[in-house]
Design an enzyme around this catalytic site. Structure first.
Site, PDB file in Angstrom:
ATOM      1  N   HIS A  13       0.871  -1.195   0.000  1.00 26.87           N
ATOM      2  CA  HIS A  13       0.000   0.000   0.000  1.00 26.87           C
ATOM      3  C   HIS A  13       0.897   1.231   0.000  1.00 26.87           C
ATOM      4  CE1 HIS A  13      -3.916   2.034   1.290  1.00 26.87           C
ATOM      5  NE2 HIS A  13      -3.038   3.013   1.089  1.00 26.87           N
ATOM      6  N   HIS A  15       1.708   5.309  -1.656  1.00 28.39           N
ATOM      7  CA  HIS A  15       1.375   6.503  -2.432  1.00 28.39           C
ATOM      8  C   HIS A  15       2.646   7.060  -3.063  1.00 28.39           C
ATOM      9  CE1 HIS A  15      -2.750   6.776  -0.933  1.00 28.39           C
ATOM     10  NE2 HIS A  15      -2.246   6.300   0.189  1.00 28.39           N
ATOM     11  N   ASN A  41      -5.034   7.351  -6.228  1.00 28.77           N
ATOM     12  CA  ASN A  41      -5.741   8.597  -5.892  1.00 28.77           C
ATOM     13  C   ASN A  41      -4.954   9.842  -6.318  1.00 28.77           C
ATOM     14  OD1 ASN A  41      -3.936   7.845  -3.823  1.00 28.77           O
ATOM     15  ND2 ASN A  41      -4.996   9.085  -2.305  1.00 28.77           N
ATOM     16  N   LYS A  95      -8.818  -0.139  -6.049  1.00 28.95           N
ATOM     17  CA  LYS A  95      -8.861   0.482  -4.720  1.00 28.95           C
ATOM     18  C   LYS A  95     -10.143   1.268  -4.550  1.00 28.95           C
ATOM     19  CE  LYS A  95      -7.568   2.332  -0.762  1.00 28.95           C
ATOM     20  NZ  LYS A  95      -6.445   3.227  -0.565  1.00 28.95           N
ATOM     21  N   HIS A 134     -10.344   1.345   1.562  1.00 26.29           N
ATOM     22  CA  HIS A 134     -10.106   2.277   2.676  1.00 26.29           C
ATOM     23  C   HIS A 134     -11.368   2.216   3.524  1.00 26.29           C
ATOM     24  CE1 HIS A 134      -8.425   6.202   4.374  1.00 26.29           C
ATOM     25  NE2 HIS A 134      -9.557   5.990   5.016  1.00 26.29           N
ATOM     26  N   HIS A 168      -4.650  -0.692   5.604  1.00 28.63           N
ATOM     27  CA  HIS A 168      -4.125   0.045   6.772  1.00 28.63           C
ATOM     28  C   HIS A 168      -5.045  -0.044   7.982  1.00 28.63           C
ATOM     29  CE1 HIS A 168      -6.860   2.961   5.048  1.00 28.63           C
ATOM     30  NE2 HIS A 168      -6.031   3.339   4.108  1.00 28.63           N
ATOM     31  N   ASP A 240       1.430   2.537   3.468  1.00 33.04           N
ATOM     32  CA  ASP A 240       0.592   3.742   3.324  1.00 33.04           C
ATOM     33  C   ASP A 240       1.461   4.997   3.419  1.00 33.04           C
ATOM     34  OD1 ASP A 240      -1.677   5.262   2.846  1.00 33.04           O
ATOM     35  OD2 ASP A 240      -2.376   5.182   4.914  1.00 33.04           O
ATOM     36  N   HIS A 244       3.739  14.374   1.733  1.00 38.70           N
ATOM     37  CA  HIS A 244       3.221  15.729   1.497  1.00 38.70           C
ATOM     38  C   HIS A 244       4.397  16.684   1.631  1.00 38.70           C
ATOM     39  CE1 HIS A 244      -1.099  14.778   1.657  1.00 38.70           C
ATOM     40  NE2 HIS A 244      -0.814  13.958   2.656  1.00 38.70           N
TER      41      HIS A 244
END
Lengths: 335, 335
Positions: A13, A15, A41, A95, A134, A168, A240, A244
Site C-alpha cells: 500500500h 502513495h 488517488n 482500490k 479504505h 491500513h 501507506d 506531502h
C-alpha cells in the site's frame, strides 16, 4: 555486527503521487522494495487503461533501475466487465475509497448500494481482481473504522469469491474480522505498529504522525502487533507511506499522511526484534503478500544491520516520521 | 434587532500570561468581563505573596480601566497554614496541576499522597480557599480525565469542607461527579461546548482547536451541554482562554491552548440561543460563580446583539478560535 536479511520486500500500500513528488519518492521505495501496490488517488484518479499505462510509465521513468515492480491499481467506480477484462492484465487490484474520506478521494463511493456495485464486484471475482478498501465511515474519528465493519461484512458475505483487503487497519475490530471471513485480508502500516493517538495529540500536536485512519488506542495497537508479529497469513505489510510537502504538513490545517517509505524496513526490524519475532518479518513483508496476491517479485536481497541510524530530517521537501531520531537498524546492502 | 443583556460576566478560568502577551490579551478580557480567575502557571509559577502582588500589579497596569477584577490564584504546593493565612486576603483560589500535564506545570503535584497533602488541604478548608484542579492523569489522551475521577473522589471525600473545582471538564464522567459530591464544582469552557476530537484531527489537523484536556467524544459534548445549558448551579463558565503566539501554534509540535477570551460571550449567546436557553446564560456566566465563590463583582452590563460578526484573523499575534468565521452575535455595548 548483528544482521538480518529480507528477501523481496513488498509494500502492499503505497502513495507515489506524481510529478516532482513522484521523482523524489519513487527511488526511495525502489531502493529497498521489490515491488509495491501503487495507489490510484491522483488528481484526477487513475480510472482508464490509458491512465494506468501512462502512470506506470511515469513511475518507471522516476525509478533508477529495473528491479522494482509497481503493481498498478484502478480507482474504484462501477465498471462493466468488458472494461475490467481489458485492463485486467495491467492492474493488480482495484482500490475503493468512500467519497471524501482522505486525500484525493472525492470521486469515491458515496453509498454502499450492494446491487449497484454487484456487476462490478462479480466481474472482479470472476477476473480474480482483489478489492482494496479504505474502510472508514464519516463518523466520529475514533469510531470510523469500527463502524465500517458492517460494510466489510456485507461485501465479504455477498461476494465470497472476491479477495477483499482491509487497508491500513488500525483497530481491534478489524483484526477480529480476519478470522471471521475467509476472503478478508489486511495490510498494516509500520506507523500503526508504533503510534497511538497519544503520539498525535497526547503531548504537543505532531503533524508528522497525523494520518487517516488516525492512530487509535493502546489496546488497538496491541491487537495490530499481535497479528503482525506472528505474521498472521492474512496480513501483509503496506506502508501507506504518504508524502506531502513540508509546508502542507507544518501549517494550520495540516494534511493527513505519514511518510515512512525509506525507513519502513529499518523500523520493522526494530519492532520485530524488540518482541523477539525477527524470524516472522520475512512473511510479514513479503511471503504473505506473494501468497495472497499470487505475485512473484524479482529477486532482491536486503541486508539490515543493527547499528545506530539517525533518520534524516528530510527527503527532498518531505519530512519522514521520526525525523532526526536515532533508531537501531540500518540498511547495509541491497542486492 | 434582537439583543441580550449580560450582567457582570465572570471568566472563572483564564490565562493572562505575562509581559507583552499580558499587555495584548488582558484588555480583551477586561473589556467584556467584570472579573476573572487568573491562572498562576507562569515561569516560575506564582507561589509567594510577592509573586501574587507583583503579578496582580502587572495585570492592572495592562488593563485600561478599573472595572475589572483579577481574582488571583496561587500555584498549588504543600504550604503551611501560617503562609496560607498570610496570603488568604490576596488570593481567591489555589490551582493544582499534576506535574507536567500542561503548559508550565512542571512544578506541580507528582503523586497524590493524601497524607502529604492533608495539612495544606485542611488549612485551605479552614480558611475557605477553594482548590481548582486540572484533573488529568498521564494516561491515554482520551482517558486522562475519566481516570482522574478516583482522585477527585479521594479529595472530595477526605476534605468535605474543601470547595473543589474540576476545571475545564470535558467528559460525561466529570459531569456525573457533580451530583455525587456536595463539594465538587466545575468550570466549562466555550470551546468544549462546541468541539469534539473531530474538530481537532477528524478532517485536517486544526492546531487552533488543540487544547488540554483535548475535546472528547460526541456523547461527552452532549453531557457538557446538558449541564451548561441548564446552568446547573455547580457549573460556571471558565474560558481557559490560553494565548500562544501564532508561530507556536502553527508549527511542528504545536502548543496546547485555544484562545477565546474576546469571542467567548458572543459564542455563548450563539450556543444558548440555538438551544432556546438564553435565559440560563446569566447564571452560567456569572450568578453561579458568585454563589460558589461568594464574590461580588463590580457592576458591568454587556449588551449583545444578533448580527453577523466576523471573528478577526488575529488579536495581536494570537489567532483566536474560529478565526475569520462569521458568527451570529456581537457585542453592542459595555457599560
Amino acid at each position: 555486527m548483528k544482521t538480518h536479511t529480507l528477501l523481496m520486500p513488498l509494500d502492499m500500500h503505497l502513495h507515489l503521487r506524481d510529478g516532482v513528488m513522484l521523482e523524489n519518492v519513487a527511488p526511495l521505495t525502489a531502493y529497498s522494495f521489490s515491488g509495491a501496490i501503487v495507489m490510484p488517488n491522483l488528481v484526477p484518479p487513475v480510472s482508464t487503461l490509458e491512465d494506468i499505462k501512462a502512470y506506470k510509465k511515469r513511475i518507471m521513468a522516476a525509478v533508477p533501475n529495473d528491479y522494482f515492480e509497481p503493481y498498478m491499481t484502478l480507482f474504484y467506480k462501477n465498471y462493466d466487465k468488458a472494461f475490467l477484462k481489458s485492463v485486467s492484465e495491467e492492474i493488480t487490484a482495484i482500490k475503493l475509497y468512500p467519497a471524501g474520506i482522505t486525500t484525493n478521494s472525492e470521486g469515491g463511493v458515496s453509498s454502499f448500494d450492494i446491487e449497484e456495485m454487484r456487476p462490478t464486484l462479480e466481474a472482479m471475482s470472476t477476473l480474480n481482481i482483489p478489492l482494496c478498501v479504505h474502510g472508514e465511515t464519516d463518523g466520529f474519528v475514533m469510531d470510523r473504522e469500527a463502524e465500517f465493519m458492517s460494510i466489510y461484512e456485507m461485501l465479504a458475505s455477498n461476494f465470497p469469491d472476491l479477495k477483499i483487503i482491509m487497508e491500513h487497519i488500525t483497530t481491534k475490530e478489524a483484526v477480529a474480522m480476519l478470522d471471521r471471513f475467509d476472503n478478508l485480508y489486511a495490510t498494516i502500516t509500520v506507523h500503526h505498529l508504533l503510534l497511538t493517538l497519544d503520539d498525535v495529540v497526547g503531548g504537543m500536536m505532531m503533524p508528522h504522525n497525523f494520518c487517516k485512519p488516525i492512530a487509535k488506542r493502546p489496546e488497538d495497537l496491541d491487537a495490530l502487533l499481535s497479528v503482525a508479529l506472528e505474521a498472521h497469513p492474512k496480513v501483509m505489510f503496506g506502508s501507506d507511506s504518504a508524502p506531502h510537502p513540508q509546508d502542507k504538513k507544518e501549517s494550520c490545517g495540516c494534511a493527513a499522511g505519514v511518510f515512512t517509505a525509506p525507513i519502513a524496513l529499518q523500523l520493522l526490524c526494530e519492532i520485530f526484534e524488540q518482541y523477539n519475532k525477527l524470524d516472522n518479518l520475512q512473511a510479514f513483508v513479503s511471503d504473505n503478500a506473494q501468497n495472497i496476491y499470487g505475485i512473484c517479485p524479482e529477486f532482491k536481497e536486503i541486508i539490515l544491520e543493527k547499528r545506530t541510524f539517525v533518520i534524516p530530517e528530510k527527503y527532498g521537501n518531505v519530512v519522514p516520521m521520526y525525523a532526526g531520531q536515532a533508531i537501531n537498524w540500518a540498511i547495509a546492502s541491497v542486492d
